[in-house]
Design a protein around this motif. Structure first.
Motif, PDB file in Angstrom:
ATOM      1  N   ALA A  34      18.073   1.246  13.121  1.00 49.36           N
ATOM      2  CA  ALA A  34      19.125   0.581  12.594  1.00 49.36           C
ATOM      3  C   ALA A  34      19.178   0.857  11.276  1.00 49.36           C
ATOM      4  O   ALA A  34      20.765   1.277  11.080  1.00 49.36           O
ATOM      5  N   ARG A  35      18.609   1.360  10.353  1.00 44.32           N
ATOM      6  CA  ARG A  35      19.133   1.786   9.094  1.00 44.32           C
ATOM      7  C   ARG A  35      19.687   3.088   9.370  1.00 44.32           C
ATOM      8  O   ARG A  35      20.727   3.510   8.556  1.00 44.32           O
ATOM      9  N   ALA A  36      19.236   4.040  10.006  1.00 41.14           N
ATOM     10  CA  ALA A  36      19.977   5.289  10.291  1.00 41.14           C
ATOM     11  C   ALA A  36      21.152   5.371  11.075  1.00 41.14           C
ATOM     12  O   ALA A  36      22.266   5.997  10.586  1.00 41.14           O
ATOM     13  N   GLU A  37      21.254   4.384  11.960  1.00 43.05           N
ATOM     14  CA  GLU A  37      22.610   4.094  12.491  1.00 43.05           C
ATOM     15  C   GLU A  37      23.489   3.663  11.587  1.00 43.05           C
ATOM     16  O   GLU A  37      24.913   4.155  11.783  1.00 43.05           O
ATOM     17  N   GLU A  38      23.196   2.687  10.880  1.00 43.77           N
ATOM     18  CA  GLU A  38      24.121   2.246   9.855  1.00 43.77           C
ATOM     19  C   GLU A  38      24.557   3.343   8.939  1.00 43.77           C
ATOM     20  O   GLU A  38      25.831   3.551   8.326  1.00 43.77           O
ATOM     21  N   ARG A  39      23.845   4.189   8.162  1.00 46.62           N
ATOM     22  CA  ARG A  39      24.026   5.326   7.515  1.00 46.62           C
ATOM     23  C   ARG A  39      24.933   6.166   8.300  1.00 46.62           C
ATOM     24  O   ARG A  39      26.019   6.735   7.659  1.00 46.62           O
ATOM     25  N   LEU A  40      24.835   6.666   9.331  1.00 52.16           N
ATOM     26  CA  LEU A  40      25.615   7.274  10.270  1.00 52.16           C
ATOM     27  C   LEU A  40      26.782   6.632  10.193  1.00 52.16           C
ATOM     28  O   LEU A  40      27.890   7.587  10.171  1.00 52.16           O
ATOM     29  N   SER A  41      27.008   5.541  10.638  1.00 49.77           N
ATOM     30  CA  SER A  41      28.393   4.844  10.750  1.00 49.77           C
ATOM     31  C   SER A  41      29.117   4.884   9.315  1.00 49.77           C
ATOM     32  O   SER A  41      30.298   5.292   9.360  1.00 49.77           O
ATOM     33  N   ARG A  42      28.422   4.710   8.224  1.00 45.57           N
ATOM     34  CA  ARG A  42      29.018   4.622   6.919  1.00 45.57           C
ATOM     35  C   ARG A  42      29.562   6.134   6.576  1.00 45.57           C
ATOM     36  O   ARG A  42      30.543   6.417   6.182  1.00 45.57           O
ATOM     37  N   LEU A  43      28.798   7.333   7.001  1.00 44.03           N
ATOM     38  CA  LEU A  43      29.046   8.633   6.636  1.00 44.03           C
ATOM     39  C   LEU A  43      30.390   8.897   7.496  1.00 44.03           C
ATOM     40  O   LEU A  43      31.063   9.634   7.234  1.00 44.03           O
ATOM     41  N   GLU A  44      30.308   8.461   8.927  1.00 40.69           N
ATOM     42  CA  GLU A  44      31.495   8.618   9.848  1.00 40.69           C
ATOM     43  C   GLU A  44      32.716   8.126   9.347  1.00 40.69           C
ATOM     44  O   GLU A  44      33.825   8.810   9.124  1.00 40.69           O
ATOM     45  N   ILE A  45      32.579   6.935   8.845  1.00 41.83           N
ATOM     46  CA  ILE A  45      33.803   6.243   8.097  1.00 41.83           C
ATOM     47  C   ILE A  45      34.378   7.040   6.938  1.00 41.83           C
ATOM     48  O   ILE A  45      35.478   7.353   6.743  1.00 41.83           O
ATOM     49  N   THR A  46      33.366   7.300   6.123  1.00 39.58           N
ATOM     50  CA  THR A  46      33.927   8.116   4.720  1.00 39.58           C
ATOM     51  C   THR A  46      34.288   9.379   5.184  1.00 39.58           C
ATOM     52  O   THR A  46      35.567   9.849   4.637  1.00 39.58           O
ATOM     53  N   ARG A  47      34.008  10.088   5.983  1.00 41.57           N
ATOM     54  CA  ARG A  47      34.412  11.403   6.388  1.00 41.57           C
ATOM     55  C   ARG A  47      35.919  11.224   6.972  1.00 41.57           C
ATOM     56  O   ARG A  47      36.625  11.865   6.752  1.00 41.57           O
ATOM     57  N   GLU A  48      36.057  10.266   7.985  1.00 43.67           N
ATOM     58  CA  GLU A  48      37.387  10.080   8.561  1.00 43.67           C
ATOM     59  C   GLU A  48      38.308   9.541   7.386  1.00 43.67           C
ATOM     60  O   GLU A  48      39.601   9.969   7.538  1.00 43.67           O
ATOM     61  N   THR A  49      38.111   8.919   6.469  1.00 39.61           N
ATOM     62  CA  THR A  49      38.673   8.174   5.484  1.00 39.61           C
ATOM     63  C   THR A  49      38.926   9.550   4.537  1.00 39.61           C
ATOM     64  O   THR A  49      40.131   9.488   4.114  1.00 39.61           O
ATOM     65  N   VAL A  50      38.221  10.299   4.214  1.00 43.06           N
ATOM     66  CA  VAL A  50      38.557  11.484   3.590  1.00 43.06           C
ATOM     67  C   VAL A  50      39.460  12.380   4.001  1.00 43.06           C
ATOM     68  O   VAL A  50      40.478  12.778   3.262  1.00 43.06           O
ATOM     69  N   ALA A  51      39.252  12.493   5.274  1.00 41.82           N
ATOM     70  CA  ALA A  51      40.081  13.455   6.146  1.00 41.82           C
ATOM     71  C   ALA A  51      41.571  12.796   6.101  1.00 41.82           C
ATOM     72  O   ALA A  51      42.269  13.401   6.277  1.00 41.82           O
ATOM     73  N   ASP A  52      41.674  11.573   6.351  1.00 35.36           N
ATOM     74  CA  ASP A  52      42.957  10.806   6.551  1.00 35.36           C
ATOM     75  C   ASP A  52      43.683  11.106   5.092  1.00 35.36           C
ATOM     76  O   ASP A  52      44.972  11.285   4.955  1.00 35.36           O
ATOM     77  N   ILE A  53      43.021  10.920   3.752  1.00 33.30           N
ATOM     78  CA  ILE A  53      43.423  10.809   2.679  1.00 33.30           C
ATOM     79  C   ILE A  53      43.845  12.266   2.283  1.00 33.30           C
ATOM     80  O   ILE A  53      45.230  12.362   1.583  1.00 33.30           O
ATOM     81  N   LEU A  54      43.131  13.225   2.588  1.00 31.55           N
ATOM     82  CA  LEU A  54      43.467  14.714   2.389  1.00 31.55           C
ATOM     83  C   LEU A  54      44.476  15.194   3.521  1.00 31.55           C
ATOM     84  O   LEU A  54      44.974  16.253   3.231  1.00 31.55           O
ATOM     85  N   GLY A  55      44.927  14.368   4.266  1.00 32.35           N
ATOM     86  CA  GLY A  55      45.935  14.844   5.541  1.00 32.35           C
ATOM     87  C   GLY A  55      45.338  15.882   6.486  1.00 32.35           C
ATOM     88  O   GLY A  55      45.958  16.744   6.677  1.00 32.35           O
ATOM     89  N   GLU A  56      44.058  16.014   6.460  1.00 32.55           N
ATOM     90  CA  GLU A  56      43.446  16.987   7.206  1.00 32.55           C
ATOM     91  C   GLU A  56      42.656  16.526   8.409  1.00 32.55           C
ATOM     92  O   GLU A  56      41.860  16.933   9.244  1.00 32.55           O
ATOM     93  N   ALA A  57      43.415  15.347   9.035  1.00 32.28           N
ATOM     94  CA  ALA A  57      42.764  14.841  10.239  1.00 32.28           C
ATOM     95  C   ALA A  57      42.796  15.630  11.341  1.00 32.28           C
ATOM     96  O   ALA A  57      42.146  15.547  12.193  1.00 32.28           O
ATOM     97  N   GLY A  58      43.748  16.306  11.513  1.00 30.11           N
ATOM     98  CA  GLY A  58      43.998  17.439  12.423  1.00 30.11           C
ATOM     99  C   GLY A  58      43.359  18.671  12.581  1.00 30.11           C
ATOM    100  O   GLY A  58      43.369  19.648  13.314  1.00 30.11           O
ATOM    101  N   THR A  59      42.630  19.033  11.304  1.00 22.50           N
ATOM    102  CA  THR A  59      42.089  20.206  11.325  1.00 22.50           C
ATOM    103  C   THR A  59      40.707  20.225  12.081  1.00 22.50           C
ATOM    104  O   THR A  59      40.262  19.397  12.499  1.00 22.50           O
ATOM    105  N   ASP A  60      40.368  21.577  12.346  1.00 26.31           N
ATOM    106  CA  ASP A  60      39.094  21.852  13.137  1.00 26.31           C
ATOM    107  C   ASP A  60      37.894  21.324  12.352  1.00 26.31           C
ATOM    108  O   ASP A  60      36.976  20.734  12.988  1.00 26.31           O
ATOM    109  N   GLU A  61      38.023  21.428  10.865  1.00 22.91           N
ATOM    110  CA  GLU A  61      36.698  21.122  10.345  1.00 22.91           C
ATOM    111  C   GLU A  61      36.596  19.482  10.383  1.00 22.91           C
ATOM    112  O   GLU A  61      35.609  18.919  10.491  1.00 22.91           O
TER     113      GLU A  61
END
Length: 174
Positions: A34-61
């Motif tokens: 449960a702790r690992a899944e929560e951490r993974l979820s937070r990291l995925e949300i963070t990555r998606e948010t950063v990608a949206d902010i930087l305008g790189e949502a469509g890049t390969d990275e």
């Protein structure tokens, strides 16, 4: 017969103990999962948010390792994203007003000092906490300013205002 029943009771007790131990292990592993899944979820949300902010949502990275997601239903809000502090590179004619107030304060402290200072000295002069963890955060800000041309680092950890021409009205800070 009595010894057979005693033997069965011992085996039953051993099996019951093994079941209890396995249940305890499952509970510990479930908690870790449960702790690992929560951490993974937070990291995925963070990555998606950063990608949206930087305008790189469509890049390969930004999309590597996951399926393409549908575009968001509502358009992104206009204006600067919340929580992002940008320090633009210095160039002639750029005003200090483009910097966030906390960064402008650091430039003002260095202008008043008239000499190179370390992060601890800047923190004390600015009236900030001199706690070690706070100094590290301040040092990161100073390094960011130096990397982008707003400050000069005379030696390791010694920050000062760079020498600017008299034609640049935005330097040194008033």
């Amino acid at each position: 017969m009595a010894s057979l029943i005693e033997e069965l009771q011992q085996r039953e007790a051993a099996a019951r103990q093994e079941v209890d131990e396995l249940r305890g292990e499952i509970a510990r592993l479930t908690e870790r999962l449960a702790r690992a899944e929560e951490r993974l979820s937070r990291l995925e949300i963070t990555r998606e948010t950063v990608a949206d902010i930087l305008g790189e949502a469509g890049t390969d990275e930004a999309t590597a390792g996951r399926e393409a997601e549908p575009a968001p239903a509502d358009p992104a809000p206009s204006g600067p994203p919340v929580g992002v502090v940008t320090v633009p590179p210095w160039r002639p004619g750029i005003a200090q007003s483009v910097l966030p107030p906390s960064y402008r304060d650091l430039l003002e402290v260095l202008a008043d000092a008239g000499r190179p200072l370390r992060a601890g000295g800047i923190a004390a002069a600015a009236g900030l906490s001199t706690d070690r963890s706070r100094i590290e955060g301040l040092r990161s800000k100073l390094k960011r300013l130096a990397e982008r041309g707003w400050l000069a680092e005379d030696g390791p950890g010694l920050f000062t205002l760079p020498c600017r021409s008299a034609q640049d009205a935005s330097y040194p800070p008033a």
